[in-house]
Design a protein around this motif. Structure first.
Motif, PDB file in Angstrom:
ATOM      1  N   LEU A 135       0.741  -1.037  -0.001  1.00 11.74           N
ATOM      2  CA  LEU A 135      -0.076  -0.085  -0.029  1.00 11.74           C
ATOM      3  C   LEU A 135       0.831   1.246   0.048  1.00 11.74           C
ATOM      4  N   PRO A 136       0.926   2.024  -0.970  1.00 12.48           N
ATOM      5  CA  PRO A 136       1.839   2.953  -1.198  1.00 12.48           C
ATOM      6  C   PRO A 136       1.576   4.229  -0.462  1.00 12.48           C
ATOM      7  N   ASP A 137       2.496   5.093  -0.233  1.00 16.02           N
ATOM      8  CA  ASP A 137       2.500   6.575   0.036  1.00 16.02           C
ATOM      9  C   ASP A 137       1.374   7.255  -0.581  1.00 16.02           C
ATOM     10  N   GLY A 138       0.534   7.850   0.142  1.00 16.20           N
ATOM     11  CA  GLY A 138      -0.384   8.895  -0.648  1.00 16.20           C
ATOM     12  C   GLY A 138      -1.695   8.035  -1.024  1.00 16.20           C
ATOM     13  N   TYR A 139      -1.677   6.872  -1.011  1.00 23.55           N
ATOM     14  CA  TYR A 139      -3.178   6.007  -1.487  1.00 23.55           C
ATOM     15  C   TYR A 139      -4.327   6.473  -0.534  1.00 23.55           C
ATOM     16  N   ASP A 221      -3.430   0.963  -8.448  1.00 24.16           N
ATOM     17  CA  ASP A 221      -2.781   2.117  -7.480  1.00 24.16           C
ATOM     18  C   ASP A 221      -2.082   1.418  -6.387  1.00 24.16           C
ATOM     19  N   LEU A 222      -1.774   0.162  -6.419  1.00 25.45           N
ATOM     20  CA  LEU A 222      -0.965  -0.434  -5.279  1.00 25.45           C
ATOM     21  C   LEU A 222       0.325  -0.489  -5.962  1.00 25.45           C
ATOM     22  N   LYS A 223       1.553  -1.353  -5.201  1.00 21.67           N
ATOM     23  CA  LYS A 223       2.577  -1.557  -5.578  1.00 21.67           C
ATOM     24  C   LYS A 223       2.809  -2.094  -6.900  1.00 21.67           C
ATOM     25  N   ASP A 224       3.597  -2.050  -7.857  1.00 20.16           N
ATOM     26  CA  ASP A 224       3.446  -2.747  -9.168  1.00 20.16           C
ATOM     27  C   ASP A 224       3.464  -4.392  -8.935  1.00 20.16           C
ATOM     28  N   GLU A 229      -3.428 -12.490  -4.859  1.00 16.45           N
ATOM     29  CA  GLU A 229      -2.766 -13.538  -4.077  1.00 16.45           C
ATOM     30  C   GLU A 229      -1.726 -12.844  -3.264  1.00 16.45           C
ATOM     31  N   SER A 230      -1.049 -11.774  -3.795  1.00 17.90           N
ATOM     32  CA  SER A 230       0.308 -11.534  -3.190  1.00 17.90           C
ATOM     33  C   SER A 230      -0.200 -10.543  -1.786  1.00 17.90           C
ATOM     34  N   ILE A 231      -1.711 -10.079  -1.908  1.00 18.34           N
ATOM     35  CA  ILE A 231      -2.124  -9.278  -0.970  1.00 18.34           C
ATOM     36  C   ILE A 231      -2.625 -10.577   0.324  1.00 18.34           C
ATOM     37  N   HIS A 232      -2.916 -11.386  -0.120  1.00 22.33           N
ATOM     38  CA  HIS A 232      -3.457 -12.567   0.740  1.00 22.33           C
ATOM     39  C   HIS A 232      -2.214 -13.222   1.515  1.00 22.33           C
ATOM     40  N   ALA A 233      -1.164 -13.236   0.783  1.00 17.08           N
ATOM     41  CA  ALA A 233       0.080 -13.900   1.283  1.00 17.08           C
ATOM     42  C   ALA A 233       0.812 -12.804   2.148  1.00 17.08           C
TER      43      ALA A 233
END
Ligand SMILES: NC(=O)C1=CN([C@@H]2O[C@H](COP(=O)(O)OP(=O)(O)OC[C@H]3O[C@@H](n4cnc5c(N)ncnc54)[C@H](OP(=O)(O)O)[C@@H]3O)[C@@H](O)[C@H]2O)C=CC1
Ligand SMILES: CC(=O)N[C@@H](CCC(=O)OP(=O)(O)O)C(=O)O
Length: 310
Positions: A135-139, A221-224, A229-233
């Motif tokens: 979750l990047p800065d500014g989101y 709008d999240l990290k490239d 799946e990557s969020i769940h992990a």
């Protein structure tokens, strides 16, 4: 010596639930104030100063007053369930699973701020993704939630349950906090490790206990490369090694048609879900808990046990 515990506000909603959880325990001695004397300042001051741990289940002003009553005492440890100290730097934040070091901080602390019910869900979802850089800065984070009506304490319980009152609430479901200045926003920002305040929209349903907190995210709008799946992990890795916060497997979430806000009522656990479609553009993070369990009294007892184990 058996540790002495005093719950200031023991006759309120959160206090009563803590008392119920402590009933039958022989490893602690509960100091008690008669209900009719619950606002007697001299008695409260005496009991507060006689305790090993004081658990404050009071509105913010009364909590600050109680902390003042203990100002000359460097022995009594405090767990405060109000909003008063949740972002105070010299208080430990009482969400033990929020990162790996937090349980030890709570164990060692003299002053512990018990988290808010909505922030427990929101921080539980957001903080792992900030820590992992997903979750990047500014989101622009939004938090949408529904709580059981016991979240509003004795007054809202009466307004929902007694329709003969002048101030009765007849709605089955209502949105509030419409100024978007809810007291939980600073806490979500600080402990969610956010650089922008989240937009928080709470609501209440006509059920006593239970809570759903939702954080919808746009994957673009999240990290490239972020995926469902990557969020769940990232959530699974963050909560490994404990059993109070569980992350529901993606295959299990994919089979669900709905989430019931009351599913975890009368428990002290929290479940996290990641909803969406593999390859899709959005995910919806969902936390499920009991506003009075992991959202209040369950967490307070968990924190007390951590402090007693030090
Ligand atoms: N309900 C929830 O889901 C959650 C609540 N909390 C927090 O817990 C705290 C308590 O909330 P809740 O239990 O819901 O509230 P309640 O209104 O149900 O209970 C508060 C209790 O505190 C007593 N009280 C109020 N002022 C004083 C005072 N000056 N001196 C002594 N006693 C006083 C009240 O007495 P009286 O009956 O006379 O008013 C009542 O017994 C709040 O700070 C809230 O933010 C935290 C997480 C979730
Ligand atoms: C439904 C309802 O009214 N909820 C309360 C929040 C619960 C609470 O007062 O306590 P915590 O801040 O400790 O969570 C509110 O929105 O003010």
């Amino acid at each position: 010596m058996t540790p002495k515990i005093f719950i200031d506000g023991e006759h309120g909603t959160t206090g009563l639930q803590i008392r119920t959880r402590m009933a039958g325990r022989r490893d602690v001695e509960l100091l008690s104030i008669p209900e009719a004397k619950r606002r007697n300042a001299a008695m409260r001051e005496d009991l507060l100063n006689s305790a090993d741990i004081a658990i404050l289940c009071l509105p913010d002003d009364a909590s600050k007053e109680a902390v003042g009553m203990l100002s000359g005492n460097n022995k009594v440890r405090i767990i405060d369930t109000s909003t008063a100290y949740r972002i105070a730097p010299d208080w430990a934040y009482g969400f033990a699973e929020m990162d790996k070091a937090q349980a030890d901080k709570i164990k060692a602390a003299r002053h512990v701020a018990n988290p808010g019910c909505y922030p427990t869900g929101a921080i539980g979802l957001i903080r792992p993704l900030r820590a992992a850089g997903i979750l990047p800065d500014g989101y622009p984070v939004s938090v949408n939630a529904v709580s059981g009506y016991t979240g509003g304490g004795k007054q809202m319980i009466a307004q929902m349950e007694d329709q003969s009152r002048e101030d009765a609430i007849s709605a089955n479901n209502f949105v509030y906090g419409l100024t978007l200045k809810h007291k939980h926003v600073p806490e979500m920002k600080t402990h969610g490790l956010l650089d922008r305040a989240p937009l928080f929209s709470p609501s209440v349903g006509r059920f006593a206990q239970g809570m759903i907190v939702q954080v919808p995210l746009f994957l673009d709008d999240l990290k490239d490369g972020a995926t469902i799946e990557s969020i769940h992990a990232a959530l699974v890795a963050h909560y490994a090694g404990q059993d109070i916060v569980t992350v529901v497997p993606l295959e299990e979430s994919a089979k669900l048609g709905r989430v019931d806000a009351e599913e975890l009522a009368n428990t002290d656990r929290m479940k996290l879900f990641v909803f969406g479609t593999p390859g899709g553009a959005h995910v919806n993070l969902v936390a499920l808990l009991d506003n009075l369990g992991k959202g209040a009294s369950g967490a307070a007892v968990q924190n007390m046990d951590l402090m007693l184990s030090a």
